[in-house]
Design an enzyme around this catalytic site. Structure first.
Site, PDB file in Angstrom:
ATOM      1  CB  ALA A  29      -0.911   0.018   1.219  1.00 49.10           C
ATOM      2  CG  ASN A  30       1.288   4.409  -2.561  1.00 50.86           C
ATOM      3  OD1 ASN A  30       1.883   3.364  -2.761  1.00 50.86           O
ATOM      4  ND2 ASN A  30       1.311   5.420  -3.392  1.00 50.86           N
ATOM      5  NE  ARG A  31       4.314   6.592   5.531  1.00 48.22           N
ATOM      6  CZ  ARG A  31       4.508   5.793   6.575  1.00 48.22           C
ATOM      7  NH1 ARG A  31       3.616   5.708   7.531  1.00 48.22           N
ATOM      8  NH2 ARG A  31       5.600   5.076   6.669  1.00 48.22           N
TER       9      ARG A  31
END
Ligand code: C5P
Length: 214
Positions: A29-31
């Site tokens: 995932a991205n933040r």
């Protein structure tokens, strides 16, 4: 149906991260907290727009009168965006994962022996794809999270992705998950740098700019 400068307009907003499964318990995932995108959806509704919010996995309540569609992966987000067309404007705030695991395991990968290696596959670029769509929204807005040479990178991104505007945020500080944002609005006519503002204020100002443009 709302009243206000955006009455009768349909606006699409993407927000949050995407989760790309590796196995049933792990993901890439991205933040992203989703806060800025949810604030933008809310501000657009306040100006009278009908808003479809395509949201990745976030822990946020749905703003009043926003039509929210929850998705998990980038490919699901791309499909939900396509299904929500036509729209007068789209604000692509989501921090979409650029890659997914090329093969996902149906069972939890066991921790024994050597560490597994991960082969990645590229995800669709939802913004760039929408820019090429026959039903491209009249006003297409992308976001750019940058840690250096913010305006330079955002200006290049605007042309590369075929967006009308890029909202560039400097994420070198505490923007991630925080409550304030320092942004630069990059359009065909130049760059406007806004002072550091609470995320709801960034949202309200952007929504007003969208109303002026449509
Ligand atoms: O290339 P970068 O990820 O920095 O671009 C950010 C912009 O592109 C954001 O508007 C984001 O929502 C959008 N994007 C997208 N699909 C991707 C990657 C980014 O829509 N796969």
């Amino acid at each position: 149906p709302g009243s206000g400068p955006l009455a009768g307009k349909h606006i699409l907003v993407t927000a949050g991260p995407t989760h790309e499964p590796i196995d049933p318990v792990r993901y890439i995932a991205n933040r992203s907290s989703g806060k800025q995108g949810f604030e933008i959806a809310s501000a657009l509704v306040d100006l009278g727009a009908r808003v479809t919010l395509v949201a990745g996995p976030v822990a946020l309540p749905t703003p009043p009168r926003v039509n929210r569609i929850d998705v998990e992966t980038a490919r699901e987000m791309a499909a939900a965006v396509e299904a929500a067309l036509p729209a007068d404007a789209a604000v692509m705030v989501a921090a979409v994962a650029d890659w997914r695991s090329a093969d996902t395991s149906d069972q939890k990968i066991k921790k024994r022996g050597a560490a597994p290696s991960l082969t990645l596959a590229e995800n669709p670029d939802i913004l760039a794809t929408l820019a090429q769509n026959a039903r491209r929204p009249q006003l297409l807005i992308g976001f750019a999270a940058e840690t250096e040479r913010v305006v330079e990178h955002a200006t290049a991104k605007r042309t590369r992705k075929g967006a009308d505007w890029i909202v560039a945020n400097d994420v070198s500080g505490d923007v991630m998950g925080g409550d304030a944002n320092t942004v630069h609005l990059v359009t065909a006519s130049g760059v406007e740098s806004w002072e550091r503002l609470p995320k709801p204020d960034v949202a309200r100002r952007l929504a007003q700019r969208i109303a002026d443009a449509l």
